[in-house]
Design a protein around this motif. Structure first.
Motif, PDB file in Angstrom:
ATOM      1  N   THR A   1     -24.595 -40.063   7.406  1.00 49.21           N
ATOM      2  CA  THR A   1     -24.754 -38.835   7.548  1.00 49.21           C
ATOM      3  C   THR A   1     -24.137 -37.823   6.530  1.00 49.21           C
ATOM      4  O   THR A   1     -24.870 -37.063   6.462  1.00 49.21           O
ATOM      5  N   ASN A   2     -22.916 -38.107   6.308  1.00 53.94           N
ATOM      6  CA  ASN A   2     -22.386 -37.234   5.118  1.00 53.94           C
ATOM      7  C   ASN A   2     -23.004 -37.399   3.994  1.00 53.94           C
ATOM      8  O   ASN A   2     -23.211 -36.225   3.261  1.00 53.94           O
ATOM      9  N   GLN A   3     -23.597 -38.377   3.529  1.00 54.67           N
ATOM     10  CA  GLN A   3     -24.296 -38.574   2.401  1.00 54.67           C
ATOM     11  C   GLN A   3     -25.677 -37.691   2.319  1.00 54.67           C
ATOM     12  O   GLN A   3     -25.789 -36.787   1.414  1.00 54.67           O
ATOM     13  N   ALA A   4     -26.112 -37.448   3.627  1.00 52.31           N
ATOM     14  CA  ALA A   4     -27.620 -36.654   3.741  1.00 52.31           C
ATOM     15  C   ALA A   4     -26.968 -35.364   3.776  1.00 52.31           C
ATOM     16  O   ALA A   4     -27.657 -34.235   3.259  1.00 52.31           O
ATOM     17  N   LEU A   5     -25.795 -34.961   4.502  1.00 52.39           N
ATOM     18  CA  LEU A   5     -25.525 -33.884   4.651  1.00 52.39           C
ATOM     19  C   LEU A   5     -24.903 -33.047   3.085  1.00 52.39           C
ATOM     20  O   LEU A   5     -25.067 -31.961   3.043  1.00 52.39           O
ATOM     21  N   SER A   6     -24.418 -33.859   2.265  1.00 54.64           N
ATOM     22  CA  SER A   6     -24.217 -33.282   0.928  1.00 54.64           C
ATOM     23  C   SER A   6     -25.248 -32.698   0.162  1.00 54.64           C
ATOM     24  O   SER A   6     -25.111 -31.898  -0.335  1.00 54.64           O
ATOM     25  N   GLU A   7     -26.417 -33.106   0.359  1.00 53.80           N
ATOM     26  CA  GLU A   7     -27.677 -32.761  -0.100  1.00 53.80           C
ATOM     27  C   GLU A   7     -27.787 -31.069   0.319  1.00 53.80           C
ATOM     28  O   GLU A   7     -28.344 -30.594  -0.383  1.00 53.80           O
ATOM     29  N   ALA A   8     -27.128 -30.883   1.511  1.00 56.82           N
ATOM     30  CA  ALA A   8     -27.222 -29.457   1.929  1.00 56.82           C
ATOM     31  C   ALA A   8     -25.962 -28.706   1.483  1.00 56.82           C
ATOM     32  O   ALA A   8     -25.633 -27.716   2.101  1.00 56.82           O
ATOM     33  N   GLY A   9     -25.153 -29.354   0.973  1.00 53.66           N
ATOM     34  CA  GLY A   9     -23.659 -28.830   0.432  1.00 53.66           C
ATOM     35  C   GLY A   9     -22.773 -28.867   1.676  1.00 53.66           C
ATOM     36  O   GLY A   9     -22.043 -28.097   1.633  1.00 53.66           O
ATOM     37  N   LEU A  10     -23.064 -29.852   2.562  1.00 56.04           N
ATOM     38  CA  LEU A  10     -21.938 -29.910   3.771  1.00 56.04           C
ATOM     39  C   LEU A  10     -21.234 -31.048   3.914  1.00 56.04           C
ATOM     40  O   LEU A  10     -21.841 -32.173   3.573  1.00 56.04           O
ATOM     41  N   THR A  11     -19.975 -30.942   4.499  1.00 57.67           N
ATOM     42  CA  THR A  11     -19.439 -32.210   4.917  1.00 57.67           C
ATOM     43  C   THR A  11     -19.116 -32.029   6.286  1.00 57.67           C
ATOM     44  O   THR A  11     -18.646 -31.201   7.109  1.00 57.67           O
ATOM     45  N   LEU A  12     -19.033 -33.296   7.112  1.00 55.72           N
ATOM     46  CA  LEU A  12     -18.727 -33.269   8.536  1.00 55.72           C
ATOM     47  C   LEU A  12     -17.295 -34.068   8.848  1.00 55.72           C
ATOM     48  O   LEU A  12     -17.041 -35.263   8.411  1.00 55.72           O
ATOM     49  N   LYS A  13     -16.560 -33.389   9.564  1.00 55.26           N
ATOM     50  CA  LYS A  13     -15.536 -33.806   9.825  1.00 55.26           C
ATOM     51  C   LYS A  13     -15.559 -34.578  11.587  1.00 55.26           C
ATOM     52  O   LYS A  13     -15.043 -35.446  11.736  1.00 55.26           O
ATOM     53  N   ASN A  14     -16.079 -34.024  12.231  1.00 55.31           N
ATOM     54  CA  ASN A  14     -16.441 -34.443  13.501  1.00 55.31           C
ATOM     55  C   ASN A  14     -15.303 -34.223  14.595  1.00 55.31           C
ATOM     56  O   ASN A  14     -15.049 -35.288  14.995  1.00 55.31           O
TER      57      ASN A  14
END
Lengths: 299, 205
Positions: free
Chosen positions: A109-122
């Motif tokens: 999920t974080n790999q996919a999010l990095s495409e949008a310049g985001l990181t998840l801590k959850n």
């Protein structure tokens, strides 16, 4: 009491000109009275509700909610995420839970999010507005602001599915949750006792794709409300509200019934009981007018 | 038959349960079903399913691959979560139903004319385009999903409801020109694409 602040996920149906824009209107009014500040998550996206599974596999669907949570972490740091829509709340909470349990999915999920310049801590809590009202304010506080008790109105509290299952509200049962009835009482109206379709399904998104099968379910939900002597139905869910309100003519034509019962949100009731105008309570969004609420709001 | 389907048939031979466990969302739970039938009895559209969940679980174990994946049953899941909260073994039944439907779609053997299948795909395409659902376009594409003649009939039948929604400002005819969207459409779409790639890699291996 100090202002309470939350990170707010409004969802597609609440947008201007969308099917539950009247819900958002009443929620904003209610929150103003209760001194609740909602900080909308900037650039939030659709959660894919419970019908996105055909085109969207598990990971793309999780990525949708993960993007919202990540944006919330970035812009509304430390605040609980609050949703008013049952499906938005459910999808976001499900994502949080699944990513907590599965490290591989979290990494992807974080790999996919990095495409949008985001990181998840959850790390933040995902909550329904109803939880905020019950847990952070409490019935006493909700009752304190009532200036126009909704006397003489009998209301069927239709909780429906997704605000109730699989997560539900802490301390409530899946088969007979009481909180909506308590809201109704707190606002000075009378809840229908033993409303036996309280947690039955309205068909959800299948009201669109399987209209006849869903309308048969909706018919039972409305009939049970009339059987209990209800003047109106109240619900916490945008899909429940729409399905139960807008198909009444179709059901009447098919089954020879004479249904014409208004269906509003809990926040509509509260806005009226808090002395706000019909417009502020979103009553102009009713396809079947809630006459009794209009009368009280107009006094 | 799609290439993925052929290769999956070859890979798992007669072990459909193993295929489901490896490739279907929450599929590893299927073997936990003890055939009590509470899910089937709790399903709001259950009477319309050819094979209610309990039966699907047994069919998976019995290797009835085509009958399960081509079934219209799981497409009639309303996502009410009744089955989940009542299952004594706590199987995430709703998610397994969604997972089976998605897996059948991935393999290209889903029941093409099942109305909820069509609607679910329209919904996904609609949200994936702009990041937010355009209810007007979704409604119109829904009415016309069975062709133009049927579409006009459905649209006329729904005109009363549509007018009510427009009058109360709960539907905006101008949405046809574009409508709501996320601002970072590029990032949004790149994220979805990446997630799809990662997932495809997992299923194909």
């Amino acid at each position: 009491m100090a202002t309470k602040e939350y990170s707010f996920y409004p969802g597609c149906s609440s947008q201007e000109g969308a099917s539950s824009s009247n819900y958002l209107k009443s929620v904003n009014t209610m929150c103003e009275v209760l001194d609740i500040k909602l900080n909308t998550i900037p650039d939030w996206n659709c959660c894919s509700a419970s019908i996105g599974y055909c085109g969207g596999g598990e990971l793309p669907r999780l990525a949708l909610s993960a993007r919202n949570i990540a944006l919330s972490e970035q812009h509304n740091a430390g605040q609980d995420i609050v949703a008013t829509c049952a499906a938005c709340w459910l999808a976001t909470k499900e994502t949080q839970e699944r990513l907590e349990m599965d490290g591989d999915l979290m990494a992807e999920t974080n790999q996919a999010l990095s495409e949008a310049g985001l990181t998840l801590k959850n790390e933040n809590k995902i909550r329904h507005m109803v939880e905020v009202l019950i847990e952070d304010l409490g019935y006493d506080e909700l009752g304190k602001h009532v200036t126009k008790p909704l006397e003489g109105i009998k209301i069927a509290g239709y909780v429906g599915c997704q605000t109730n299952r699989p997560f539900g509200i802490e301390g409530e049962s899946f088969e007979n949750p009481k909180y909506l009835d308590k809201f109704i009482e707190t606002m000075g109206a009378e809840p229908v006792e033993k409303y036996d379709k309280k947690v039955s399904c309205c068909g959800g998104a299948l009201a669109f794709s399987e209209p006849e099968k869903s309308q048969a379910l909706i018919k039972d939900i409305i009939e049970a409300a009339y059987d209990g002597g209800a003047d109106m139905i109240v619900t916490p869910c945008p899909v429940c509200q729409m399905n139960v309100e807008v198909y009444q003519d179709k059901i009447n034509a098919k089954y020879g019934t004479k249904f014409s019962i208004p269906v509003t949100y809990y926040s509509t009731l509260m806005s009226v009981a808090y002395g706000k105008s019909g417009k502020e309570a979103g009553l102009d969004g009713q396809i079947i007018p809630a006459k009794k609420l209009e009368d009280i709001a107009g006094k | 038959m799609s290439d993925t389907n052929t290769s999956m048939v070859e890979k798992y031979r007669n072990n459909f349960l193993k295929e489901v466990e490896a490739n279907v969302e929450e599929g590893e739970w299927v073997k936990m079903c003890m055939q009590c039938g509470v899910c089937s009895g709790s399903c709001p559209l259950g009477p319309h399913w050819d094979h209610p969940p309990q039966e699907l679980f047994m069919m998976i174990r019995a290797g009835k691959r085509d009958e399960v994946l081509e079934s219209t049953s799981m497409w009639m899941c309303t996502s009410c979560y009744n089955c989940i909260v009542r299952c004594p073994r706590e199987l995430p039944i709703t998610h397994i139903m969604h997972g089976l439907a998605h897996y059948a779609t991935r393999l290209g053997i889903e029941p093409k004319n099942q109305p909820t299948r069509k609607f679910a795909q329209l919904f996904w395409d609609n949200l994936a385009r702009n990041g937010r659902v355009n209810e007007l376009k979704l409604g119109i594409s829904l009415y016309f999903m069975n062709g133009i003649v049927e579409g006009i009939k459905t649209a006329l039948g729904m005109a009363g409801i549509g007018m009510g929604m427009v009058k109360t400002k709960r539907m905006n005819p101008m949405e046809i020109l574009g409508g709501h969207t996320v601002k970072d459409k590029k990032g949004f779409q790149a994220m979805i694409k990446k997630a799809q790639e990662l997932e495809a890699a997992r299923v194909d291996n």
